[in-house]
Design an enzyme around this catalytic site. Structure first.
Site, PDB file in Angstrom:
ATOM      1  N   ASN A   1      36.652  44.911  35.588  1.00  0.00           N
ATOM      2  CA  ASN A   1      37.170  43.748  36.297  1.00  0.00           C
ATOM      3  C   ASN A   1      37.625  44.059  37.722  1.00  0.00           C
ATOM      4  O   ASN A   1      38.424  43.330  38.294  1.00  0.00           O
ATOM      5  CB  ASN A   1      38.326  43.100  35.513  1.00  0.00           C
ATOM      6  CG  ASN A   1      37.921  42.695  34.113  1.00  0.00           C
ATOM      7  OD1 ASN A   1      36.863  42.091  33.928  1.00  0.00           O
ATOM      8  ND2 ASN A   1      38.730  43.053  33.123  1.00  0.00           N
ATOM      9  N   ARG A   2      37.125  45.177  38.244  1.00  0.00           N
ATOM     10  CA  ARG A   2      37.455  45.623  39.609  1.00  0.00           C
ATOM     11  C   ARG A   2      38.949  45.926  39.783  1.00  0.00           C
ATOM     12  O   ARG A   2      39.457  45.962  40.905  1.00  0.00           O
ATOM     13  CB  ARG A   2      37.025  44.578  40.653  1.00  0.00           C
ATOM     14  CG  ARG A   2      35.518  44.309  40.712  1.00  0.00           C
ATOM     15  CD  ARG A   2      34.749  45.570  41.075  1.00  0.00           C
ATOM     16  NE  ARG A   2      33.367  45.293  41.437  1.00  0.00           N
ATOM     17  CZ  ARG A   2      32.338  45.292  40.585  1.00  0.00           C
ATOM     18  NH1 ARG A   2      32.561  45.526  39.286  1.00  0.00           N
ATOM     19  NH2 ARG A   2      31.120  45.055  40.995  1.00  0.00           N
ATOM     20  N   LEU A   3      39.639  46.166  38.698  1.00  0.00           N
ATOM     21  CA  LEU A   3      41.052  46.557  38.783  1.00  0.00           C
ATOM     22  C   LEU A   3      41.133  48.082  38.851  1.00  0.00           C
ATOM     23  O   LEU A   3      41.687  48.743  37.959  1.00  0.00           O
ATOM     24  CB  LEU A   3      41.833  45.997  37.589  1.00  0.00           C
ATOM     25  CG  LEU A   3      41.929  44.471  37.529  1.00  0.00           C
ATOM     26  CD1 LEU A   3      42.683  44.029  36.281  1.00  0.00           C
ATOM     27  CD2 LEU A   3      42.621  43.934  38.786  1.00  0.00           C
ATOM     28  N   HIS A   4      40.578  48.618  39.912  1.00  0.00           N
ATOM     29  CA  HIS A   4      40.466  50.055  40.055  1.00  0.00           C
ATOM     30  C   HIS A   4      41.818  50.707  40.312  1.00  0.00           C
ATOM     31  O   HIS A   4      42.771  50.060  40.769  1.00  0.00           O
ATOM     32  CB  HIS A   4      39.516  50.390  41.208  1.00  0.00           C
ATOM     33  CG  HIS A   4      38.244  49.613  41.193  1.00  0.00           C
ATOM     34  ND1 HIS A   4      37.448  49.512  40.077  1.00  0.00           N
ATOM     35  CD2 HIS A   4      37.637  48.881  42.170  1.00  0.00           C
ATOM     36  CE1 HIS A   4      36.384  48.771  40.363  1.00  0.00           C
ATOM     37  NE2 HIS A   4      36.485  48.373  41.613  1.00  0.00           N
TER      38      HIS A   4
END
Length: 220
Positions: free
Chosen positions: A191-194
């Site tokens: 979810n691109r929550l890097h």
């Protein structure tokens, strides 16, 4: 495509940027031995700024990494070397897309010790040592034939007898090491929550000195 990386949590973080980077670099090298995807796990992009303020970036091989920082070799008359002499502030990045990881280094470039340069140069293949003499790095070339001719001239000048000292280190060839003020570890997640974990210098110690660094997290 979503990212499926494990990420990087503070609870898993090594106590110093050197230990964390060493672990990731070693893992990338090991993975590269069994995968064509990571054929050059130590390829590092190095960004500089020229005299007019125009940024420049290129990818080289990281030939050194220890508590002092990452280092690379190059012609000392190349564009990157000329830009570093004008403005030693640089940024560099190791990127492993298939591991969902990257390391960013920011700091100042300093010349490699000549002893380190000589020791590394002697371990280069014969042809690669010749190329250091043949290439006027970053200068215009009339064509491929010019480069091949210069390489053949170097071969005639320094014939191969199997001795590493057959080809001496050119005075115009050396390298640079990045003395880091900041090291960021990027780890991809779903979810691109890097994760972006940053070591920022707060003291005079090396990359291996935990007391010289403060840890923080940035938004992805």
């Amino acid at each position: 495509m979503d990212y499926i990386g494990h990420g990087l949590d503070e609870s898993e973080l090594a106590p110093s940027p050197y230990l964390q980077a060493r672990a990731w670099i070693d893992e990338a090298i090991e993975r590269a031995k069994s995968s064509n995807v990571l054929a050059e796990p130590t390829a590092i992009s190095v960004a500089t700024v020229d005299a007019s303020g125009q940024p420049n970036v290129r990818t080289v091989l990281m030939r050194f990494f220890d508590e002092r920082g990452p280092g690379f070799v190059t012609n000392l008359e190349s564009a990157k070397s000329e830009e570093i002499r004008v403005n030693p502030r640089v940024a560099a990045a190791l990127t492993w897309p298939w591991l969902y990881r990257a390391i960013r280094f920011r700091g100042r470039a300093e010349p490699l010790d000549r002893e380190e340069v000589h020791a590394y140069f002697d371990h280069r293949p014969y042809g690669a040592r010749l190329s250091a003499w043949a290439s006027q790095q970053s200068r215009p070339a009339s064509g491929r034939a010019e480069l091949e001719r210069r390489w053949a001239e170097a071969q005639d000048r320094f014939p191969d007898t199997g001795d590493p000292e057959d080809v001496p280190v050119p005075d115009f060839w050396g390298g640079w090491r990045v003395r880091c003020d900041e090291v960021e570890f990027w780890a991809g997640r779903a979810n691109r929550l890097h994760d972006r974990i940053v070591f920022t210098r707060v003291g005079e110690g090396s990359l291996a000195d935990p007391d010289a660094w403060q840890v923080s997290r940035r938004q992805p």
